[in-house]
Design a protein around this motif. Sequence first.
Motif, PDB file in Angstrom:
ATOM      1  N   PRO A 194       0.818  -1.209   0.000  1.00  0.00           N
ATOM      2  CA  PRO A 194       0.000   0.000   0.000  1.00  0.00           C
ATOM      3  C   PRO A 194       0.856   1.266   0.000  1.00  0.00           C
ATOM      4  O   PRO A 194       2.045   1.227   0.307  1.00  0.00           O
ATOM      5  CB  PRO A 194      -0.823  -0.125   1.289  1.00  0.00           C
ATOM      6  N   ALA A 195       0.220   2.376  -0.339  1.00  0.00           N
ATOM      7  CA  ALA A 195       0.936   3.629  -0.518  1.00  0.00           C
ATOM      8  C   ALA A 195       1.650   4.051   0.757  1.00  0.00           C
ATOM      9  O   ALA A 195       1.166   3.837   1.865  1.00  0.00           O
ATOM     10  CB  ALA A 195      -0.047   4.725  -0.943  1.00  0.00           C
ATOM     11  N   LEU A 196       2.832   4.617   0.578  1.00  0.00           N
ATOM     12  CA  LEU A 196       3.562   5.268   1.656  1.00  0.00           C
ATOM     13  C   LEU A 196       3.838   4.337   2.827  1.00  0.00           C
ATOM     14  O   LEU A 196       3.782   4.730   3.985  1.00  0.00           O
ATOM     15  CB  LEU A 196       2.772   6.496   2.138  1.00  0.00           C
ATOM     16  N   THR A 197       4.148   3.082   2.500  1.00  0.00           N
ATOM     17  CA  THR A 197       4.432   2.078   3.522  1.00  0.00           C
ATOM     18  C   THR A 197       5.883   1.640   3.364  1.00  0.00           C
ATOM     19  O   THR A 197       6.220   0.958   2.394  1.00  0.00           O
ATOM     20  CB  THR A 197       3.477   0.878   3.367  1.00  0.00           C
ATOM     21  N   SER A 223      -1.910 -11.720   7.699  1.00  0.00           N
ATOM     22  CA  SER A 223      -1.519 -10.340   7.985  1.00  0.00           C
ATOM     23  C   SER A 223      -2.535  -9.369   7.402  1.00  0.00           C
ATOM     24  O   SER A 223      -3.109  -8.559   8.113  1.00  0.00           O
ATOM     25  CB  SER A 223      -0.135 -10.044   7.408  1.00  0.00           C
ATOM     26  N   GLY A 224      -2.723  -9.457   6.094  1.00  0.00           N
ATOM     27  CA  GLY A 224      -3.699  -8.600   5.431  1.00  0.00           C
ATOM     28  C   GLY A 224      -3.205  -7.212   5.112  1.00  0.00           C
ATOM     29  O   GLY A 224      -3.593  -6.621   4.107  1.00  0.00           O
ATOM     30  N   ASP A 225      -2.348  -6.654   5.959  1.00  0.00           N
ATOM     31  CA  ASP A 225      -1.944  -5.265   5.799  1.00  0.00           C
ATOM     32  C   ASP A 225      -0.837  -5.056   4.779  1.00  0.00           C
ATOM     33  O   ASP A 225      -0.478  -3.915   4.480  1.00  0.00           O
ATOM     34  CB  ASP A 225      -1.486  -4.690   7.142  1.00  0.00           C
ATOM     35  N   CYS A 226      -0.246  -6.143   4.268  1.00  0.00           N
ATOM     36  CA  CYS A 226       0.743  -6.035   3.195  1.00  0.00           C
ATOM     37  C   CYS A 226       1.947  -5.198   3.610  1.00  0.00           C
ATOM     38  O   CYS A 226       2.522  -4.472   2.810  1.00  0.00           O
ATOM     39  CB  CYS A 226       0.080  -5.437   1.941  1.00  0.00           C
ATOM     40  N   ASN A 227       2.325  -5.309   4.883  1.00  0.00           N
ATOM     41  CA  ASN A 227       3.466  -4.542   5.374  1.00  0.00           C
ATOM     42  C   ASN A 227       4.460  -5.393   6.160  1.00  0.00           C
ATOM     43  O   ASN A 227       5.346  -4.859   6.819  1.00  0.00           O
ATOM     44  CB  ASN A 227       2.992  -3.372   6.241  1.00  0.00           C
ATOM     45  N   VAL A 228       4.325  -6.719   6.096  1.00  0.00           N
ATOM     46  CA  VAL A 228       5.236  -7.600   6.817  1.00  0.00           C
ATOM     47  C   VAL A 228       5.162  -8.986   6.196  1.00  0.00           C
ATOM     48  O   VAL A 228       4.104  -9.406   5.712  1.00  0.00           O
ATOM     49  CB  VAL A 228       4.881  -7.641   8.327  1.00  0.00           C
ATOM     50  N   MET A 229       6.294  -9.684   6.215  1.00  0.00           N
ATOM     51  CA  MET A 229       6.362 -11.043   5.677  1.00  0.00           C
ATOM     52  C   MET A 229       6.341 -12.048   6.819  1.00  0.00           C
ATOM     53  O   MET A 229       6.680 -11.739   7.958  1.00  0.00           O
ATOM     54  CB  MET A 229       7.641 -11.232   4.863  1.00  0.00           C
ATOM     55  N   GLY A 230       5.955 -13.274   6.500  1.00  0.00           N
ATOM     56  CA  GLY A 230       5.988 -14.345   7.486  1.00  0.00           C
ATOM     57  C   GLY A 230       5.479 -15.638   6.888  1.00  0.00           C
ATOM     58  O   GLY A 230       4.765 -15.638   5.881  1.00  0.00           O
TER      59      GLY A 230
END
Length: 706
Positions: A19-22, A485-492
């Motif tokens: 997502p934008a600005l992440t 996660s859903g937020d698309c800002n971390v891997m796992g």
Amino acid sequence: MSSFAVFAPPESPVGDCVPALTPHAVSVSLPKWDDNVDYEEGHPRIKAAMKQGYPRFYIHHLIDRLAQITKARFGQPDELCLLFLSQKVADSCRDFLLSRDPPVTSRHVVFPVKSSTTTTSTDPATLAKQRTVTIHAVFFAADDFPIAKQFWQHTGDGIQSRVAERCLILLGELDSEAAEQAASTTFTARAPSAGGGRYAAKTKRYAATPATASTSAAAIVGNVPASKSRYATAISSSLSRQPSGSEDSEPASLANSIESLTSPKLNGNGFAPVEQDEDVLSRYVEERYGRNLDLSLAPLAKIAMRRRIAGVLREAPGQAVPVEKIEKSKNEDSDRGVKGLTEGDVWLYPCGMSAIFHAHQLAMGVRKSQGKELGKSVCFGFPYTDTLKILEKWGPGCHFLGHGLSSDLPALRKICEEASPPILAVFCEFPSNPLLRSPPLAELRKLADEFGFLVVVDETIAGFVNVETLPKADIVVSSLTKVFSGDCNVMGGSLVINPSSPFYSSLKSVQEAEYEDNYFDEDAIYMERNSRDFQERIAHMNHNSETVCAFLRSRRAPGPVPRGMTPAPPSTYSNPVVREVFFPQFMTPENYEASMRKGNASDPNAKGYGSLFSVTFVSVAASKAFFDALACYKGPSLGTNFTIACPYTILAHYTELDWALDWGVDAGLVRISVGLEETDLLMSWIEKAMEAAEQAVAEEEAAKKA
């Protein structure tokens, strides 16, 4: 109205973060069909625009920066390096390089990254941030980088961007406060032309229709419960009802200040912008959602995730067990269909592909521990590209049964009967990516018991909220990066061993001896926070995807039905241009539904077919027009809380399009992962894109007649 408040995304030029600005975004914007083609062909305009990329395919700028520092300290001018978190992974990389033809030589350097400052603090959170991070660098000739990057891409065991960020902070190369502020959910950035919400530019509140935006950096997302939206500003009634001393309540002063925020007003078309108190919202985001992360809680965050995955952590909607209380929380019997499953059977990895790679390593390790010769594995069904590469490049190789249908079972039996040494394992996806075929797990289990091979299932796409594959598998892997996660800002990633497996004792013994916890603490804390409401999110995604797929299937043109597909009713639409809709409800539904979990009487969407589907059209021109007209985010990844689409075959198989087509994967295939947007908004995007596809077909037909 959905309680998750996910609206239209901001304008996302090619190469921007998604997502934008992440700062640690997992995806990248490739908004037009030709952008994806040019990306695959290495066009200079795409390279120049790239600010981010999918982490296993694109070296994050923070990782590149740390690699440059490492090279400057330890390398030679004609060398490059890859960075890892353990010697075992570095050795594995070097072994891979030596196995290439011709062999690639390399060397290993240990780089203990220590804080450039000292502290007298005894605060656990402060000490955790100043801990030494040991980096293991593998150096090789610069010309061999494309070969070395195969290891990085296929295994997923390279360092993540938050590792590099922490190292750069320790080295004094990056300001810690600036980095943490950038990683929080309050940004200063341009406004989108329209739309907004949970994944809009988070400096402002944006209506779903164009509106004059507030200049407040505090106005983030609509009038929704704070427990449901990480970026909500309005206090929820459920939060207000919590006693101030309860374990799940906000700090009293914080809750009171949040109640003073102005609720956004509806303007008939969506949310109108509204000014908010900057300090109040910043503090709310900071204390509840992660700018000042207490890294000393990372071990507890990992326990919480493992229990959540094991199905032993009972959490009511919006009432996640606080991480601080996780050790004292009571474990329930697992709800994953297997008796005796606990968090002790769940292992965490840096990403989903790492979990798959190590599942294969585990299978080989068990066979070796028994003193037996390694046999080939079987890839049953058309998988995500790197799964097949792992099975081909490590160990003795694999047999590929690319359709993965019940009709392939005789061929699998023949392979098992003729194999010497015996087959090691069968790997399959449930359902597969991108054709959404579900394998016949019950029949695979019978063959496994007869011939003594392992069954390894990747359940990423359906998710264990919708289906339960563990009873028929020996090992289940999943990419937590996606819907968990859903937020698309971390891997796992996660790997689960079935305690009812006939191989359980051997699997557990080898896994405990070989496992390394390389899941970075910062990533674990973000992932745990993101995953607290994943069951609620999946239920809404189930509803959205079924609605969209039913509409698209009603526009299906007459034509052959793919193998495994339930025939669609004849379309009554005057100008159908859809060739096929690939969705578990239509593709091998008998196999999918055999593993579908029991529903929830209070929520009919609590089980379903997942968020992912693929659609093909009567021509590539129609596919391009449809894709280009979609108003959602467009880039790689899936399972995101926002809708995201990509021309999958172009991105995953551009150099082997004919081979992919042989297995039914059309070059014009568009893969869509449906998010949490309001159904009406989502349908308006689909309908507009369909109009563009129909226009493209009409123009093609007119050109033929001219």
